[in-house]
Design a protein around this motif. Structure first.
Motif, short mmCIF file in Angstrom:
data_model
loop_
_atom_site.label_atom_id
_atom_site.label_comp_id
_atom_site.label_asym_id
_atom_site.label_seq_id
_atom_site.Cartn_x
_atom_site.Cartn_y
_atom_site.Cartn_z
N SER A 60 -38.06 -12.24 -53.59
CA SER A 60 -39.52 -12.32 -53.45
C SER A 60 -39.91 -13.56 -52.66
O SER A 60 -40.85 -13.54 -51.88
CB SER A 60 -40.26 -12.26 -54.78
OG SER A 60 -39.48 -12.65 -55.83
N LEU B 1 -38.10 -14.81 -50.34
CA LEU B 1 -37.73 -14.53 -48.95
C LEU B 1 -38.76 -13.66 -48.24
O LEU B 1 -38.81 -13.64 -47.01
CB LEU B 1 -36.35 -13.87 -48.87
CG LEU B 1 -35.17 -14.79 -49.21
CD1 LEU B 1 -33.86 -14.02 -49.14
CD2 LEU B 1 -35.11 -15.99 -48.28
N VAL B 2 -39.55 -12.89 -48.97
CA VAL B 2 -40.61 -12.13 -48.29
C VAL B 2 -41.93 -12.90 -48.31
O VAL B 2 -42.97 -12.39 -47.91
CB VAL B 2 -40.82 -10.70 -48.85
CG1 VAL B 2 -39.59 -9.86 -48.66
CG2 VAL B 2 -41.25 -10.72 -50.30
N GLY B 3 -41.90 -14.14 -48.78
CA GLY B 3 -43.08 -14.99 -48.67
C GLY B 3 -43.96 -15.03 -49.90
O GLY B 3 -45.10 -15.49 -49.83
N PRO C 89 -38.75 -21.49 -49.35
CA PRO C 89 -38.45 -20.20 -48.72
C PRO C 89 -39.71 -19.41 -48.38
O PRO C 89 -39.77 -18.76 -47.33
CB PRO C 89 -37.62 -19.47 -49.76
CG PRO C 89 -37.10 -20.51 -50.66
CD PRO C 89 -38.03 -21.67 -50.61
N GLU C 90 -40.72 -19.46 -49.26
CA GLU C 90 -41.91 -18.65 -48.97
C GLU C 90 -42.66 -19.20 -47.75
O GLU C 90 -43.22 -18.45 -46.97
CB GLU C 90 -42.82 -18.53 -50.20
CG GLU C 90 -43.17 -19.79 -50.95
CD GLU C 90 -42.21 -20.08 -52.11
OE1 GLU C 90 -41.00 -19.79 -52.00
OE2 GLU C 90 -42.67 -20.63 -53.12
N ALA D 96 -40.66 -18.14 -44.70
CA ALA D 96 -40.89 -16.72 -44.46
C ALA D 96 -42.23 -16.52 -43.74
O ALA D 96 -42.33 -15.74 -42.80
CB ALA D 96 -40.88 -15.96 -45.79
N ARG D 97 -43.24 -17.25 -44.18
CA ARG D 97 -44.57 -17.11 -43.57
C ARG D 97 -44.61 -17.63 -42.14
O ARG D 97 -45.47 -17.25 -41.35
CB ARG D 97 -45.62 -17.84 -44.43
CG ARG D 97 -45.98 -17.04 -45.67
CD ARG D 97 -46.69 -17.88 -46.71
NE ARG D 97 -46.84 -17.12 -47.95
CZ ARG D 97 -47.87 -16.33 -48.21
NH1 ARG D 97 -48.86 -16.20 -47.34
NH2 ARG D 97 -47.93 -15.64 -49.33
N HIS E 208 -35.09 -13.23 -43.83
CA HIS E 208 -33.68 -13.40 -44.20
C HIS E 208 -33.25 -12.17 -45.01
O HIS E 208 -33.79 -11.91 -46.07
CB HIS E 208 -33.57 -14.69 -45.04
CG HIS E 208 -32.18 -15.03 -45.46
ND1 HIS E 208 -31.84 -16.27 -45.94
CD2 HIS E 208 -31.04 -14.33 -45.47
CE1 HIS E 208 -30.54 -16.30 -46.24
NE2 HIS E 208 -30.05 -15.13 -45.97
N PHE F 255 -35.33 -4.95 -53.97
CA PHE F 255 -35.96 -4.93 -55.29
C PHE F 255 -35.56 -3.62 -55.95
O PHE F 255 -36.20 -2.60 -55.75
CB PHE F 255 -37.48 -5.05 -55.16
CG PHE F 255 -37.92 -6.34 -54.54
CD1 PHE F 255 -37.89 -7.52 -55.26
CD2 PHE F 255 -38.35 -6.37 -53.23
CE1 PHE F 255 -38.28 -8.71 -54.68
CE2 PHE F 255 -38.75 -7.56 -52.65
CZ PHE F 255 -38.71 -8.74 -53.38
N LEU G 27 -43.64 -4.82 -49.58
CA LEU G 27 -43.41 -6.24 -49.91
C LEU G 27 -42.91 -7.01 -48.69
O LEU G 27 -43.19 -8.20 -48.54
CB LEU G 27 -42.41 -6.37 -51.05
CG LEU G 27 -43.02 -6.16 -52.43
CD1 LEU G 27 -41.95 -5.90 -53.47
CD2 LEU G 27 -43.87 -7.36 -52.83
N GLY G 28 -42.18 -6.31 -47.83
CA GLY G 28 -41.72 -6.97 -46.60
C GLY G 28 -42.88 -7.50 -45.78
O GLY G 28 -42.77 -8.54 -45.13
N TYR H 115 -45.67 -8.49 -47.04
CA TYR H 115 -46.55 -9.17 -47.99
C TYR H 115 -47.26 -10.38 -47.38
O TYR H 115 -48.46 -10.59 -47.54
CB TYR H 115 -45.73 -9.62 -49.20
CG TYR H 115 -46.52 -10.39 -50.22
CD1 TYR H 115 -47.27 -9.73 -51.18
CD2 TYR H 115 -46.53 -11.79 -50.23
CE1 TYR H 115 -48.00 -10.42 -52.12
CE2 TYR H 115 -47.26 -12.49 -51.17
CZ TYR H 115 -48.00 -11.81 -52.11
OH TYR H 115 -48.72 -12.50 -53.03
N ALA H 116 -46.48 -11.19 -46.65
CA ALA H 116 -47.02 -12.48 -46.19
C ALA H 116 -47.84 -12.33 -44.92
O ALA H 116 -48.44 -13.29 -44.45
CB ALA H 116 -45.87 -13.45 -45.96
#
Lengths: 293, 234, 253
Positions: A177, A179-181, B71-72, B75-76, B81, B89, B100-101, B103-104
């Motif tokens: 989670s 890793l997806v931001g 990491p978040e 990712a943003r 990764h 999940f 979710l991919g 999400y950001a």
């Protein structure tokens, strides 16, 4: 028949409360893997806050809502300040921390609000209805309605919103989670906040059915709710609701129909926990881990 | 300036230092492969880039430093990764994984979900199934599609062929190559299946005990005797 | 002589057919490779052989015994040991300790004697020496005192093999031992498996996607697809079988 029905209604009324607290336990367990032994005392503290508001003349429903909001923030702070530092510690450490919180919050409640008996008004009207030769109180109907709304709100939140999806993602795999931001820390705080708010609601439901609000008000409720969560499976919200109702009804029935049990408190929940752990450790609705190979 | 620039990267797990002064870069839209023995630090390098472990040194993405960022945050900033072992999940459905991919990312994700369903029809067939029930190959496709849902500037792939049958692995690399050409997504790939990886890569690095020991255009690295012996098997 | 014989074995999970009338034999002292696309049922078969899954139909004979009547905890006593695709090691224990957990199952000291600590010292010394020797065979001895957690994937796979060997098995089942290894490491591992087979007179059943290793070390290859056997024979025949190329190997074979 009338006796049976009246016990059934009492059981359902109590069961709804156990289900609410069990939902809070499940919420925290699913996201963090922690059994929160302090859940009952957090609810106790929230209930004192509710009482304080009503004591100052605030309408009870408004007091409950305000108390839930305060508890939400309090729960988030507890996660951030007390739980986060031990997040990756051994399960035993975390259990000790929540047990410590149990004692600390209870003492704090006594310190701030005193040990005297407090009267918390019920949010429900005192109507009684005659059904099949027995009485059904507005209280019981109200409790069931509140639980139904609670379940609906949680369902929509978790299954229909982006935040709910992120929440479930964190519960399933924290690393992915991030890793997806997704800000997993924030999600964990929200989880504790929601659990605390649910506790505030449950406390305000159960205390008016008791003689008075005292520092031990939530202790047997917590044990019964643990039994409910264990029965339903600690990772299943549906299990928590069904488990709560089963425990409530079973408790009421055995005390009515089995002589001698009415003198011993909590025998039913402990027996249920024991049976579940012996025969179905994942609970009735719990997930048995099946891995594809 | 390259999209990803790494200079003097040092890091590891607790007291164990895995990376020693590692230098590496990935250009815009470039596919780069990292080869190396087991324990050389390939996975650790990817984890340092995405912020999963703390590291010292310089890592910039498009000129912005990402060292020490969570990491978040990374990712943003546009890094996706796909970890070793896929990290899907497993309790959520295929479609939820894809959503979710994205999400950001700002804006709707429905269009992108459809796009990746078109690219990976197997995933569409299984859109309502729990990801944990997919086969290994399908899970890898899902993990990659999930990574691409964020429309990343840089895709990090950690042993995408692990546990996949030869035919599925070939198909996977063809798709990666097509995605790179079509979308211009830069990729940093760690892979033991060096032949296939080098075939789609522009450049390659060879990693040994936490430092780069050689690098160059993929075709040249492929001709290197030591590399052939150690990583290509002929 | 066939040490293991699988006859018409079928496995169903609800409506899903995972294995469908699978038959093959593994001769004593040989290395048999089981290959096929993901989801073909290879690991399912492993789980049937180690008695984790129940076969819906068919029979399995191991060394003349009906294997399907043996409970899973007695599999090790028969001399069967396996490794898992998704590692099953204890991350907090050291490499040596993990390997010794394998040796414990084959320990000769019973519960009572162990409880009274009679003969435990010499038994433990014996297991420790044996475990060290196995680690050496797999070039892992320099890691003996490191905790397993944090070691690279390919190394962990080899530690699992070491643990399986510590059971002193006659029949070793390896699930994707070469995953996560470079070509030269795969070569080394292949050579190690062969020499272990010779020195310990083992029979090996191997699930592997790394074709170079399969072709190099196996005496016999069984190819599966959709729970069925699609080919069976020596590696040089399998590599040129059009059905196998189409379903599994693709262009690179």
């Amino acid at each position: 028949m009338a006796l049976f029905l009246s016990q059934l209604f009492i059981g359902i009324g109590n069961g709804v409360v156990y289900a609410s607290v069990a939902l809070a336990l499940v919420l925290i367990f699913r996201t963090t893997g922690i059994l929160n032994f302090a859940q009952g005392e957090m609810a106790l503290f929230s209930t004192y806050i509710t009482w304080k508001f009503t004591d100052h003349g605030m309408p009870v429903v408004l007091a409950i809502i305000l108390s839930m909001a305060i508890s939400f923030i309090g729960g988030m702070i507890i996660e951030r300040v007390l739980i986060r530092p031990v997040e990756s510690a051994s399960p035993l450490t975390i259990v000790i921390v929540t047990l410590g919180m149990f004692l600390a919050i209870n003492s704090l409640a006594q310190l701030i609000f005193g040990t005297g008996e407090k009267q918390l008004p019920s949010p429900f009207p005192s109507h009684r209805y005659h059904v099949l030769g027995t009485t059904l109180t507005a209280q019981t109907i109200g409790l069931v309605a509140v639980l139904a709304v609670e379940c609906l709100v949680l369902y929509i939140l978790f299954q229909r919103t982006k935040m709910g999806l992120a929440f479930r993602a964190v519960a399933n795999n924290v690393e992915s989670s991030r890793l997806v931001g997704i800000n997993s820390g924030l999600m964990l705080m929200l989880g504790w906040g929601m659990a605390a708010a649910l506790g505030a609601l449950a406390g305000a439901m159960v205390v008016p059915t008791q003689p008075a609000l005292v520092p031990s008000s939530m202790q047997s409720v917590l044990v019964l709710s643990f039994a409910a969560a264990a029965l339903g499976g600690f990772d299943s919200p549906l299990g928590a609701v069904v488990g709560g109702l089963v425990v409530g009804v079973a408790d009421a029935m055995t005390h009515q129909y089995i002589d001698g049990l009415d003198q011993i408190e909590l025998v039913v929940p402990f027996a249920l926990i024991l049976l579940v752990l012996l025969f179905r450790p994942n609970g009735l609705f719990g997930k048995t881990v099946v891995e594809r190979v | 300036m390259a999209l990803l620039e790494i200079e003097g990267l040092t890091g590891g797990y607790g007291p164990v230092q895995v990376l020693h002064e590692l230098d590496l870069e990935v250009g815009d839209g470039e596919v780069v492969v990292v080869l190396g023995a087991n324990g050389a630090g390939k996975t650790t390098t990817l984890r340092a880039i995405s912020g999963m472990i703390s590291a010292k040194g310089r890592i910039t993405l498009g000129g912005t430093s990402i060292v020490g960022k969570s990491p978040e945050r990374v990712a943003r900033l546009g890094v996706a990764h796909v970890p070793q072992g896929r990290g899907t999940f497993t309790d959520l459905t295929v479609e939820e994984n894809l959503r979710l991919g994205g999400y950001a990312r700002k804006g709707g994700v429905a269009e992108d979900v459809q796009r990746w369903f078109t690219t990976f029809p197997r995933l569409e067939e299984r859109r309502t199934q729990q990801a944990g029930n997919l086969s290994g190959g399908e899970q890898q496709m899902l993990a990659i599609a999930r990574g691409l849902m964020s429309r990343p500037r840089l895709l990090l792939l950690d042993e995408p062929s692990l546990g996949l049958a030869p035919l599925i692995t070939q198909d996977l690399f063809q798709r990666l190559s097509a995605i790179n050409e079509e979308m211009g997504t830069a990729m940093l790939i760690v892979e033991q299946n060096a032949n296939l990886a080098l075939a789609i890569a522009k450049r390659a690095y060879v990693l040994e005990t936490g430092s780069i020991i050689s690098s160059g255009p993929a075709s040249e690295v492929q001709q290197d005797d030591a590399v052939r012996k150690a990583y290509l098997g002929y | 002589m066939a040490l293991l014989s699988v006859e018409d074995v079928g496995v169903r999970f609800g409506g899903v057919v995972a294995l469908d009338g699978l038959s093959f034999t593994v001769d004593e002292g040989t290395i048999c490779a089981l290959i096929g696309p993901n989801g073909a049922g290879k690991t399912t078969l492993f789980n049937v052989l180690s008695r984790l899954y129940q076969a819906t139909t068919g029979a399995v004979t191991f060394d003349g015994q009906n294997l399907l009547a043996v409970p899973s905890h007695r599999i090790a006593e028969l001399g069967m040991a396996r490794t898992f695709q998704n590692l099953a090691l204890f991350p907090a224990l050291t490499v040596l300790e993990n390997v010794m957990t394998g040796a414990h199952s084959s320990g000769k000291v019973g519960f009572t004697r162990a409880a009274l600590r009679i003969g435990v010292g010499s038994e433990e010394r014996r297991m420790r020496a044996q475990s060290h020797e196995i680690l050496q065979r797999l070039s892992l001895d320099h890691l003996a005192d490191r905790p397993c957690g944090g070691l690279p994937y390919g190394t962990l796979k080899r530690i699992e093999i070491a643990r399986a060997l510590a059971l002193s098995p006659r029949f070793l089942m390896l699930d994707e031992p070469a995953a996560g290894l470079t070509h030269s490491e795969v070569d080394e591992l292949g050579a190690a498996i062969k020499s272990i087979r010779d020195d310990f007179s083992l029979t090996v059943l191997l699930v592997e996607h790394h074709m170079a290793m399969v072709m190099q070390i196996s005496d016999h290859v069984v190819v599966m697809d959709f729970g069925r056997k699609i080919a069976d024979g020596p590696p040089e025949v399998i590599r040129n079988d059009p059905a196998v190329i189409k379903a599994y190997l693709g262009a690179s074979a």
